[in-house]
Write a protein that holds these residues in place. Sequence first.
Motif, PDB file in Angstrom:
ATOM      1  N   ILE A   1       0.961  -1.180  -0.026  1.00 31.43           N
ATOM      2  CA  ILE A   1       0.028  -0.073  -0.070  1.00 31.43           C
ATOM      3  C   ILE A   1       0.783   1.161   0.003  1.00 31.43           C
ATOM      4  O   ILE A   1       1.501   1.550   0.912  1.00 31.43           O
ATOM      5  CB  ILE A   1      -1.033   0.020   1.263  1.00 31.43           C
TER       6      ILE A   1
ATOM      7  N   GLN B   1      -1.292   9.333   5.280  1.00 29.84           N
ATOM      8  CA  GLN B   1      -2.702   9.423   5.120  1.00 29.84           C
ATOM      9  C   GLN B   1      -2.844   8.318   3.697  1.00 29.84           C
ATOM     10  O   GLN B   1      -2.026   8.226   3.085  1.00 29.84           O
ATOM     11  CB  GLN B   1      -3.052  10.868   4.241  1.00 29.84           C
ATOM     12  N   LEU B   2      -3.973   7.784   3.832  1.00 25.10           N
ATOM     13  CA  LEU B   2      -4.243   6.836   2.854  1.00 25.10           C
ATOM     14  C   LEU B   2      -5.090   7.474   1.537  1.00 25.10           C
ATOM     15  O   LEU B   2      -6.140   8.375   1.892  1.00 25.10           O
ATOM     16  CB  LEU B   2      -5.425   5.794   3.373  1.00 25.10           C
TER      17      LEU B   2
ATOM     18  N   LEU C   1      -6.691   7.310  -2.500  1.00 29.82           N
ATOM     19  CA  LEU C   1      -7.611   6.761  -3.000  1.00 29.82           C
ATOM     20  C   LEU C   1      -7.325   5.184  -3.483  1.00 29.82           C
ATOM     21  O   LEU C   1      -7.939   4.122  -3.075  1.00 29.82           O
ATOM     22  CB  LEU C   1      -8.347   7.423  -3.953  1.00 29.82           C
TER      23      LEU C   1
ATOM     24  N   ALA D   1      -4.855   3.264  -2.133  1.00 24.77           N
ATOM     25  CA  ALA D   1      -4.571   2.394  -1.089  1.00 24.77           C
ATOM     26  C   ALA D   1      -6.113   2.266  -0.474  1.00 24.77           C
ATOM     27  O   ALA D   1      -6.363   0.887  -0.261  1.00 24.77           O
ATOM     28  CB  ALA D   1      -3.852   3.624   0.197  1.00 24.77           C
ATOM     29  N   LYS D   2      -7.005   2.994  -0.232  1.00 25.33           N
ATOM     30  CA  LYS D   2      -8.366   2.696   0.229  1.00 25.33           C
ATOM     31  C   LYS D   2      -9.084   1.660  -0.661  1.00 25.33           C
ATOM     32  O   LYS D   2      -9.798   0.536  -0.287  1.00 25.33           O
ATOM     33  CB  LYS D   2      -8.987   3.652   0.249  1.00 25.33           C
TER      34      LYS D   2
ATOM     35  N   LEU E   1      -7.452  -1.696  -0.113  1.00 25.04           N
ATOM     36  CA  LEU E   1      -7.771  -2.387   1.355  1.00 25.04           C
ATOM     37  C   LEU E   1      -9.128  -2.865   1.219  1.00 25.04           C
ATOM     38  O   LEU E   1      -9.477  -3.641   2.011  1.00 25.04           O
ATOM     39  CB  LEU E   1      -7.644  -0.991   2.482  1.00 25.04           C
ATOM     40  N   HIS E   2     -10.085  -2.255   0.316  1.00 25.23           N
ATOM     41  CA  HIS E   2     -11.458  -2.677   0.303  1.00 25.23           C
ATOM     42  C   HIS E   2     -11.404  -3.969  -0.231  1.00 25.23           C
ATOM     43  O   HIS E   2     -12.238  -4.853   0.127  1.00 25.23           O
ATOM     44  CB  HIS E   2     -12.365  -1.741  -0.801  1.00 25.23           C
TER      45      HIS E   2
ATOM     46  N   VAL F   1      -3.356   1.809   8.296  1.00 22.81           N
ATOM     47  CA  VAL F   1      -3.909   0.634   7.402  1.00 22.81           C
ATOM     48  C   VAL F   1      -4.709  -0.136   8.307  1.00 22.81           C
ATOM     49  O   VAL F   1      -5.906  -0.606   8.185  1.00 22.81           O
ATOM     50  CB  VAL F   1      -2.845  -0.283   6.909  1.00 22.81           C
TER      51      VAL F   1
ATOM     52  N   TYR G   1      -7.861   1.425   9.502  1.00 26.59           N
ATOM     53  CA  TYR G   1      -8.978   1.449   8.361  1.00 26.59           C
ATOM     54  C   TYR G   1      -9.748   0.167   8.218  1.00 26.59           C
ATOM     55  O   TYR G   1     -10.683  -0.071   8.323  1.00 26.59           O
ATOM     56  CB  TYR G   1      -8.135   1.855   6.991  1.00 26.59           C
TER      57      TYR G   1
ATOM     58  N   GLU H   1     -11.952  -0.265  11.257  1.00 28.89           N
ATOM     59  CA  GLU H   1     -12.997   0.553  11.244  1.00 28.89           C
ATOM     60  C   GLU H   1     -14.321  -0.245  10.185  1.00 28.89           C
ATOM     61  O   GLU H   1     -15.461  -0.121  10.454  1.00 28.89           O
ATOM     62  CB  GLU H   1     -12.899   1.800  10.631  1.00 28.89           C
ATOM     63  N   SER H   2     -13.630  -1.070   9.545  1.00 26.60           N
ATOM     64  CA  SER H   2     -14.561  -1.669   8.475  1.00 26.60           C
ATOM     65  C   SER H   2     -15.123  -2.962   9.148  1.00 26.60           C
ATOM     66  O   SER H   2     -15.723  -3.746   8.319  1.00 26.60           O
ATOM     67  CB  SER H   2     -13.942  -2.025   7.346  1.00 26.60           C
TER      68      SER H   2
END
Length: 130
Positions: free
Chosen positions: A31, A39-40, A42, A44-45, A48-49, A89, A92, A95-96
């Motif tokens: 990542i 900061q993550l 877009l 990276a996100k 991660l998704h 990371v 994030y 949180e999910s």
Amino acid sequence: NGMDSARPDRLLPLASDPSLAHLHIPASLDIAFLSGSSQLGLNAKMQLHEIMELMGRYPQIRLVCTGHADATGERNSNLMLSKRRAQMVQAYLLESGVSSDRVLLNYFGEERERRAGSQDRRVEVAFYLK
């Protein structure tokens, strides 16, 4: 090898579960981060998704998030930066709804600088099985 010391003995490589072979999950992915930043972005996100989705489907998957920094700046601040990146990371993912015992943390600062600058600004997410 620092990776082994951070990896609890009970974690196995993905290859040890033949039922996951068809997924072609890499042993690890990077990542990327901007210089000096934890900061993550877009991309990276999005990565991660995909990881979250995988973890949702396969409860046996564990991650080890290892933060790295490039050699720009002061060594100690790079160590802290690599830690913050790994924590971002981890946070994030948690949180999910990924449970905290499935995401382990590790960081090296610039110790493991492999290549050139930008490629060292990363968190390596390695996949294991419990």
